[in-house]
Scaffold this active site. Structure first.
Site: not given
Length: 282
Positions: A257, A168
């Site tokens: 995710e 991320e």
């Protein structure tokens, strides 16, 4: 040591040992279950539930009490965990950071890192680079022996099919840092495709300097407000198709995710509503 990878890909899927495979992976963090005897139980349950892969974070700080001291034994034994995965017959998506987020303190950074690194973490700064290089190089000495390979009988050995660089990394971008990560893990012997999980489908590290082989991203379409668990059913734009536009055209669509639940905030909406929020209908 594995010297050639049998993992390839195109815009449709991964290809392992010349066979297309749709990856259906769940998440499991061994550092959150510090009981190695239970790891294989979790993996067997995941395999029985239909998953063919498991995604795992490595918490850097969990393995080091001070700079230069690392522990990969006992409840921190990655060699054992990867042997269990191979025994069960489930592939592994390996995500060692250095930064993992994972709702951990400091994103998994060791507590001592701030004292040793005077420049900026998640950058190409030399003092930060010294620390993460030592961490990943030591860990990769274990991982390289568990990458998938073609056995003499034509079958598949090993379990690691993908390796993630950082996690991320969507603000204060540093392409040189991502390039350093890539170059170092290749030197260490990582030969499976390299991936990154973007915080949203924004295209970070899908192309250009520091790009990875396969781009992936987070998808939490319901966000986390569960006060009205069925509100999404009345949203004409759900699922928001634009959110799933491709950022790479030579690799498969990969959601690293995908929302499987919702958290209950302080003075929140109760766990029951959170469960309803992402139930069978969702």
């Amino acid at each position: 040591m594995v010297i050639s990878s049998i993992v390839s890909y195109d815009r449709y899927s991964l290809i392992i040992n010349n066979e297309r495979i749709y990856i259906w992976s769940g998440e499991f963090h061994p550092f959150r279950l510090p009981s190695p005897s239970l790891w294989i139980d979790i993996l067997e349950k995941m395999k029985s539930a239909g998953f063919n892969a498991v995604s795992v974070y490595v918490n850097w700080g969990y393995h080091t009490s001070k700079s230069g001291i690392y522990d990969y034994t006992g409840i921190r034994d990655w060699d054992l965990f990867l042997k269990f995965a191979t025994k069960v017959g489930i592939y592994v998506i390996f995500r060692p950071g250095p930064y993992i987020n994972a709702e951990t303190t400091g994103g998994g950074f060791p507590g001592w890192l701030g004292s040793n690194v005077k420049s900026k973490a998640r950058s190409h700064a030399a003092d930060y680079g010294k620390e993460w290089t030592e961490y990943l190089t030591g860990l990769n000495k274990i991982v390289i022996h568990h990458q998938v390979f073609r056995k003499s009988d034509g079958g598949v050995g090993g379990c690691v099919i993908l390796y993630q660089l950082d996690n991320e990394f969507a603000t204060c971008l540093d392409p040189e840092y991502m390039l350093q990560l890539r170059e170092q893990v290749v030197v260490d012997g990582i030969i499976v495709p390299l991936i990154h999980n973007d915080a949203s489908n924004a295209g970070n590290w899908a192309r250009g300097k520091g790009a990875v082989d396969i781009y992936s991203f987070d998808s939490y379409p319901n966000i986390f407000d569960a006060k009205d668990p069925k509100a999404w059913l009345n949203d004409p734009e759900h699922p928001k198709s634009a959110f799933y536009n491709r950022q790479q055209f030579d690799s498969p669509m990969f959601i690293a995710e995908f929302q499987g639940g919702a958290m209950d905030m302080w003075k929140g909406n109760t766990y029951e509503k959170c469960r309803q929020f992402t139930d069978y209908d969702f």
